[in-house]
Write a protein that holds these residues in place. Structure first.
Motif, PDB file in Angstrom:
ATOM      1  N   VAL A   1       0.833  -1.202   0.000  1.00 31.14           N
ATOM      2  CA  VAL A   1       0.000   0.000   0.000  1.00 31.14           C
ATOM      3  C   VAL A   1       0.869   1.254   0.000  1.00 31.14           C
ATOM      4  O   VAL A   1       1.898   1.310   0.688  1.00 31.14           O
ATOM      5  CB  VAL A   1      -0.916   0.014   1.248  1.00 31.14           C
ATOM      6  CG1 VAL A   1      -1.586   1.354   1.443  1.00 31.14           C
ATOM      7  CG2 VAL A   1      -1.952  -1.101   1.161  1.00 31.14           C
ATOM      8  N   VAL A   2       0.445   2.275  -0.757  1.00 34.56           N
ATOM      9  CA  VAL A   2       0.975   3.634  -0.610  1.00 34.56           C
ATOM     10  C   VAL A   2      -0.156   4.508  -0.088  1.00 34.56           C
ATOM     11  O   VAL A   2      -1.325   4.291  -0.420  1.00 34.56           O
ATOM     12  CB  VAL A   2       1.526   4.196  -1.938  1.00 34.56           C
ATOM     13  CG1 VAL A   2       2.643   3.314  -2.474  1.00 34.56           C
ATOM     14  CG2 VAL A   2       0.430   4.363  -2.985  1.00 34.56           C
ATOM     15  N   ILE A   3       0.190   5.480   0.747  1.00 40.22           N
ATOM     16  CA  ILE A   3      -0.817   6.359   1.335  1.00 40.22           C
ATOM     17  C   ILE A   3      -0.607   7.787   0.859  1.00 40.22           C
ATOM     18  O   ILE A   3       0.472   8.356   1.027  1.00 40.22           O
ATOM     19  CB  ILE A   3      -0.781   6.300   2.873  1.00 40.22           C
ATOM     20  CG1 ILE A   3      -1.282   4.920   3.356  1.00 40.22           C
ATOM     21  CG2 ILE A   3      -1.621   7.407   3.489  1.00 40.22           C
ATOM     22  CD1 ILE A   3      -1.331   4.762   4.856  1.00 40.22           C
ATOM     23  N   ALA A   4      -1.637   8.347   0.246  1.00 42.88           N
ATOM     24  CA  ALA A   4      -1.637   9.737  -0.198  1.00 42.88           C
ATOM     25  C   ALA A   4      -2.388  10.562   0.836  1.00 42.88           C
ATOM     26  O   ALA A   4      -3.608  10.494   0.929  1.00 42.88           O
ATOM     27  CB  ALA A   4      -2.302   9.857  -1.565  1.00 42.88           C
ATOM     28  N   GLY A   5      -1.656  11.327   1.643  1.00 37.77           N
ATOM     29  CA  GLY A   5      -2.269  12.131   2.691  1.00 37.77           C
ATOM     30  C   GLY A   5      -2.042  11.528   4.060  1.00 37.77           C
ATOM     31  O   GLY A   5      -2.689  10.546   4.418  1.00 37.77           O
ATOM     32  N   ALA A   6      -1.117  12.127   4.837  1.00 36.69           N
ATOM     33  CA  ALA A   6      -0.737  11.577   6.145  1.00 36.69           C
ATOM     34  C   ALA A   6      -1.413  12.341   7.272  1.00 36.69           C
ATOM     35  O   ALA A   6      -0.769  12.755   8.240  1.00 36.69           O
ATOM     36  CB  ALA A   6       0.778  11.605   6.303  1.00 36.69           C
ATOM     37  N   GLY A   7      -2.723  12.525   7.168  1.00 37.82           N
ATOM     38  CA  GLY A   7      -3.482  13.216   8.200  1.00 37.82           C
ATOM     39  C   GLY A   7      -4.194  12.252   9.129  1.00 37.82           C
ATOM     40  O   GLY A   7      -3.721  11.135   9.385  1.00 37.82           O
ATOM     41  N   GLY A   8      -5.371  12.661   9.608  1.00 40.48           N
ATOM     42  CA  GLY A   8      -6.086  11.878  10.601  1.00 40.48           C
ATOM     43  C   GLY A   8      -6.452  10.481  10.130  1.00 40.48           C
ATOM     44  O   GLY A   8      -6.367   9.517  10.890  1.00 40.48           O
TER      45      GLY A   8
END
Length: 447
Positions: free
Chosen positions: A6-13
């Motif tokens: 997995v890649v995550i776009a957006g490291a917020g809540g």
């Protein structure tokens, strides 16, 4: 079951605090290999917590998706207005998607993303996590078994806690419809989706009324400054005081709970001293009566489903507790329940009352246990070659309902026919660039 990368776009809540930790708890199912975020501190936290290499930490989502595909799936967890653009970039690179809700505040843009995903034969799961919560799954089971006979009418409420309203919808990222989504979509598309699922029916027509009634400049206490830390004369009695909500409050504050999700919205690695200093200048330190918010703090929606079930739904951001309630009325009985209490009460006409309490062991993650159960099902679905409970096509019914409700509210409560509303979308021009990206992707796939 194999491991899904997995890649995550957006490291917020949602990206950093909800989905990324799943890779630690269930490494046999998910491996996080890259992340992107425009805020350096958040990206560094991802790098530190998950051992990502420097070359797999990107300062923009665009930069990450400019690279050749690095994983099986991309989790799109950026701001609402960026979802479709970032989803299109990921689809073009060959990723299947987990897409945070709402998909978009533009109904035509939602439809165009669906066309693109289906043309490319890519899987898109939308985060309607409440379908996976044990509370709602038990309710669905009871209704399916005929526990109340024929379902006739439903009353549902989303009671938004005063602190949540202040944090997210007055001070925070979802405070302005033009920059994000209207409240009925941003907060309540979960609820619209549940109503479609629980009634087994699309919506026929909808009307709505609501307003920004309280969090307005004219309701500010006399002498209230623009920031709570600037010596507000009403500080002691004001429940919305930023220092209370983020630091000292017994329910929401750092002093009692440490660095929760709200504190991490203020700063990447919260400390007490850091929070107190940040609140002097941070948007989260503003007086709730002196913000630039325009989304509603209360809204009521009336619906008629295609199968004849009538529904009333109410959202209000002036509650002590943050909870959802539901009351389903049928020909042979009724069921009522409170999600936060994890309890359903079935009352059969002429029969004994039955109480169903959910197993607390199943609610270890957010949204009544729905977050992690959704991820587990999504990974299993990939392995088994099947769909999930919350595909993009299924999700868009809730978006059309929410956006039609907002149009009704803005029109003074006018009744909106859903079929006509959706058909009108086909006449709207494509301004998202998604369609052009789709043509490019299809051409690449043929060569």
């Amino acid at each position: 079951m194999g491991v899904t990368t997995v890649v995550i776009a957006g490291a917020g809540g949602r990206g950093r605090l909800t989905y990324a930790p799943y890779s630690k708890g269930f490494p046999e199912q998910m491996k996080l290999v890259a992340a992107a975020d425009r805020i350096p501190e958040r990206l560094q936290e991802m790098k530190r917590e998950y051992g990502l290499s420097e070359e797999h930490c990107f300062s923009s989502v665009e930069e990450m998706f400019a690279r050749p595909r690095m994983a099986d799936m991309a989790f799109i967890c950026t701001q609402d207005g960026e979802h479709v653009r970032h989803a299109c970039l990921a689809l073009d690179r060959g990723y299947d998607l987990l897409l945070e809700k709402p998909v978009s505040a533009d109904a035509a843009e939602c439809r165009r993303l669906l066309e693109k995903a289906e043309a490319l034969n890519r899987s898109v799961t939308v985060c309607h996590v409440l379908r996976y919560a044990p509370f709602y799954q038990k309710l669905k089971e009871l209704l399916g078994a005929g526990a109340v006979g024929k379902v006739v009418s439903i009353q549902a409420c989303e009671n938004v806690g005063y602190w949540h309203q202040a944090h997210s919808f007055v001070r925070g990222n979802w405070r302005k419809s033009g920059e994000g989504s209207p409240m009925i979509l941003a907060k309540c598309c979960h609820d619209m989706d549940l109503l479609v699922w629980l009634t087994d029916s699309r919506c026929r027509r909808i009307s709505s009324m609501g307003s920004l009634a309280f969090f307005r400049k004219e309701n500010a206490p006399e002498g209230a400054p623009h920031y709570c830390m600037e010596g507000c004369p009403a500080k002691e009695e004001c429940p919305y005081d930023a220092e209370k909500i983020y630091v000292t409050d017994a329910v929401t504050g750092y002093d009692t709970n440490g660095d929760g999700w709200m504190q991490k919205a203020v700063m990447a690695r919260p400390t007490r001293e850091g929070l107190l200093e940040a609140l002097r200048t941070s948007p989260y330190g503003r007086c709730v009566y002196h913000c630039d918010n325009d989304v509603v703090d209360n809204q009521s929606v009336t619906m008629e489903m295609e199968n004849g079930v009538t529904v009333s739904f109410h959202m209000c951001g002036l509650n002590r507790d943050n909870h959802r309630t539901i009351h389903v009325m049928g020909s042979l009985g009724d069921i009522s329940g409170n999600l936060e209490e994890e309890t359903l009460v079935l009352r059969r006409f002429g029969g004994a009352e039955e109480i169903f309490r959910m197993d607390v062991q199943e609610t270890i993650s957010g949204h009544g246990g729905g977050d992690y159960r959704m991820l587990k099902d999504m990974f299993e679905a990939r392995e088994q070659g099947r769909g999930t409970l919350t595909s993009l096509r299924q999700s868009l019914e809730s978006h059309y309902m929410a956006l039609a409700a907002e149009r009704s509210r803005q029109s003074g409560g006018k009744m909106i026919e859903l079929e006509a509303f959706v058909n009108d979308l086909k006449q709207e021009p494509d301004e998202s660039g998604c369609k052009e990206k789709q043509k490019t992707a299809e051409a690449s796939a043929k060569t």
